[in-house]
Design an enzyme around this catalytic site. Structure first.
Site, PDB file in Angstrom:
ATOM      1  N   PRO A  23       0.832  -1.213   0.000  1.00  0.00           N
ATOM      2  CA  PRO A  23       0.000   0.000   0.000  1.00  0.00           C
ATOM      3  C   PRO A  23       0.864   1.260   0.000  1.00  0.00           C
ATOM      4  CG  PRO A  23      -0.639  -1.520   1.754  1.00  0.00           C
ATOM      5  CD  PRO A  23       0.655  -2.013   1.215  1.00  0.00           C
ATOM      6  N   CYS A  25       0.198   5.491   0.071  1.00  0.00           N
ATOM      7  CA  CYS A  25      -0.740   6.612   0.126  1.00  0.00           C
ATOM      8  C   CYS A  25      -0.514   7.557  -1.055  1.00  0.00           C
ATOM      9  CB  CYS A  25      -0.577   7.368   1.440  1.00  0.00           C
ATOM     10  SG  CYS A  25      -1.152   6.434   2.869  1.00  0.00           S
ATOM     11  N   ALA A  57      -3.448   2.826   2.387  1.00  0.00           N
ATOM     12  CA  ALA A  57      -4.128   2.975   3.670  1.00  0.00           C
ATOM     13  C   ALA A  57      -5.416   3.765   3.463  1.00  0.00           C
ATOM     14  CB  ALA A  57      -3.222   3.685   4.666  1.00  0.00           C
ATOM     15  N   GLN A 100      -5.942  -1.911   2.283  1.00  0.00           N
ATOM     16  CA  GLN A 100      -5.456  -1.769   3.654  1.00  0.00           C
ATOM     17  C   GLN A 100      -6.388  -0.811   4.400  1.00  0.00           C
ATOM     18  OE1 GLN A 100      -1.934   0.701   4.857  1.00  0.00           O
ATOM     19  NE2 GLN A 100      -1.002  -1.293   5.235  1.00  0.00           N
ATOM     20  N   TYR A 183       0.434   4.284  13.419  1.00  0.00           N
ATOM     21  CA  TYR A 183      -0.965   4.685  13.353  1.00  0.00           C
ATOM     22  C   TYR A 183      -1.740   4.075  14.527  1.00  0.00           C
ATOM     23  CZ  TYR A 183       0.643   6.542   8.964  1.00  0.00           C
ATOM     24  OH  TYR A 183       1.350   7.251   8.018  1.00  0.00           O
ATOM     25  N   ARG A 231      -0.807  -5.865   8.752  1.00  0.00           N
ATOM     26  CA  ARG A 231       0.544  -5.315   8.631  1.00  0.00           C
ATOM     27  C   ARG A 231       0.957  -4.767   9.979  1.00  0.00           C
ATOM     28  NH1 ARG A 231       3.064  -0.910   4.238  1.00  0.00           N
ATOM     29  NH2 ARG A 231       4.805  -2.259   3.671  1.00  0.00           N
ATOM     30  N   LEU A 302      13.304  -2.078   1.190  1.00  0.00           N
ATOM     31  CA  LEU A 302      14.529  -2.055   0.385  1.00  0.00           C
ATOM     32  C   LEU A 302      14.850  -3.415  -0.221  1.00  0.00           C
ATOM     33  CD1 LEU A 302      16.980   0.416   2.191  1.00  0.00           C
ATOM     34  CD2 LEU A 302      15.766   0.712   0.030  1.00  0.00           C
ATOM     35  N   ARG A 325       8.100   1.802  -3.109  1.00  0.00           N
ATOM     36  CA  ARG A 325       8.799   2.811  -3.911  1.00  0.00           C
ATOM     37  C   ARG A 325       9.455   2.192  -5.149  1.00  0.00           C
ATOM     38  NH1 ARG A 325       9.491   3.969   1.476  1.00  0.00           N
ATOM     39  NH2 ARG A 325       9.096   6.109   2.155  1.00  0.00           N
TER      40      ARG A 325
END
Length: 366
Positions: A23, A25, A57, A100, A183, A231, A302, A325
């Protein structure tokens, strides 16, 4: 045969391969409603050849958004907008799509990242009063959140259930509960942010209570055929905070409850975190949890090279790998991974002619 391109079972759902799009945002919703941006964004990722795409999310209530521009699933308008996006995306892709479900807690009411990402005060037209386990702000000087009452907690659990039912109605294939990255559920888990003295604070059992309540309620509300995963942040990277040992206890409790998978990330709870960033730096957490549970474990963080991903699976450190990413940077990463590992990847028939001459058989219609 490449393990990365072998099937994986998440509950009743079989993934064609073990590449998961994590996920991410987008801060591009309007009053929680998905927009044309989501059609473009999710559409091109759904053509990537990955095994699973998880939507960003998505707030279960308006005050649970990270920013005023966050995606939500708390009302009929949100549901209708997301259904429209999914209808467009699925016209051209059979990739399983999950969502999510999230509540930002004290990390809510912020500006979009490209607008600075700073906290927006409750009295600002674009801000609101945030909620957390205790009245402790994320950073010194931030407006403090309200400590959740028992009634607030009940409302949050119901909001997760209601959003999950909406996710089922629009035909999503997986539900992921967001208990990571600082969160709300993570705020209840960590002793750094949870200073309560009731049934939701103090002991590890109490601090896990809300996360387990949310999981149990969502699992009970949707059909058994719909996988419900989670998660987590395996560690706060802060001494005295949430850590791997506590994550193992939580993971085993979720495993006993029939959790479909656990997606293992880290950090996000405190600005004091000190992270030892390196390629695959979170994989050891996934590996430790995998040794302790039966459910599939997704590693993330990564993981950027096909051989690296294949090695993680071959060494039994995780059951799947997630990219975020990296797949934004290279939305055809699964195609390139298949070429590197001697496997094949799904592509829309419109793109089959993109197959390189050196890799005949690389792309197959799907």
């Amino acid at each position: 045969m490449s393990l990365l391109f072998s099937p994986l079972q998440l509950g009743a759902l079989e993934l064609a391969n073990r590449i998961v799009i994590a996920p991410m945002c987008q801060y591009s919703a309007e009053d929680g409603c998905a927009t044309d941006w989501h059609t473009i964004h999710l559409g091109h990722l759904a053509l990537s050849g990955a095994g699973l795409l998880i939507i960003e999310a998505t707030a279960v209530e308006a005050r649970g958004r990270i920013s005023w521009a966050d995606l939500g699933l708390w009302n009929d308008a949100n549901e209708a907008a997301l259904a429209q996006v999914l209808e467009s995306v699925r016209r051209y892709s059979a990739m399983p799509i999950g969502i999510q479900l999230a509540h930002a807690g004290r990390k809510a009411s912020t500006a979009r990242p490209w607008d600075g990402g700073g906290v927006i005060a409750p009295d600002d037209p674009k801000g609101w009063q945030t909620l957390s386990a205790s009245a402790l702000p994320f950073s010194d000087g931030d407006p403090p959140p309200q400590a959740a009452t028992v009634e607030d907690i009940d409302d949050v659990v119901q909001a997760f259930v209601d959003a999950a039912l909406r996710a089922e109605r629009v035909g999503l294939d997986v539900i992921e509960i967001h208990a990571a990255h600082g969160y709300l559920l993570h705020q209840f888990l960590s002793p750094l942010s949870n200073r309560r003295d009731d049934d939701y604070g103090g002991s590890l059992e109490n601090r896990m209570r809300l996360t387990l309540r949310v999981f149990d309620a969502v699992r009970a509300a949707v059909p058994a055929s719909l996988p419900v995963g989670i998660r987590i942040s395996a560690t706060d990277w802060v001494e005295g905070g949430w850590d791997l040992d506590q994550s193992l206890v939580l993971a085993q409790a979720l495993d006993r409850r029939g959790c479909a998978y656990i997606h293992v990330s880290s950090a996000g709870l405190s600005p004091r975190q000190k992270i030892a960033v390196a390629p695959g730096f979170q994989v050891p957490f996934a590996e430790a949890i995998k040794r302790a549970v039966h459910m599939p474990v997704i590693a993330v963080g990564l993981i950027t090279e096909p051989q690296q991903a294949e090695r993680i699976l071959a060494e039994g450190r995780a059951d799947a790998v997630a990219l975020a990413r990296g797949i934004l940077y290279d939305p055809r990463w699964p195609w390139h991974a298949a070429a590197a590992l001697g496997a094949s990847a799904v592509a829309p028939p419109q793109y089959l002619r993109a197959e390189p001459h050196a890799h005949k058989g690389l792309l197959r219609a799907g």
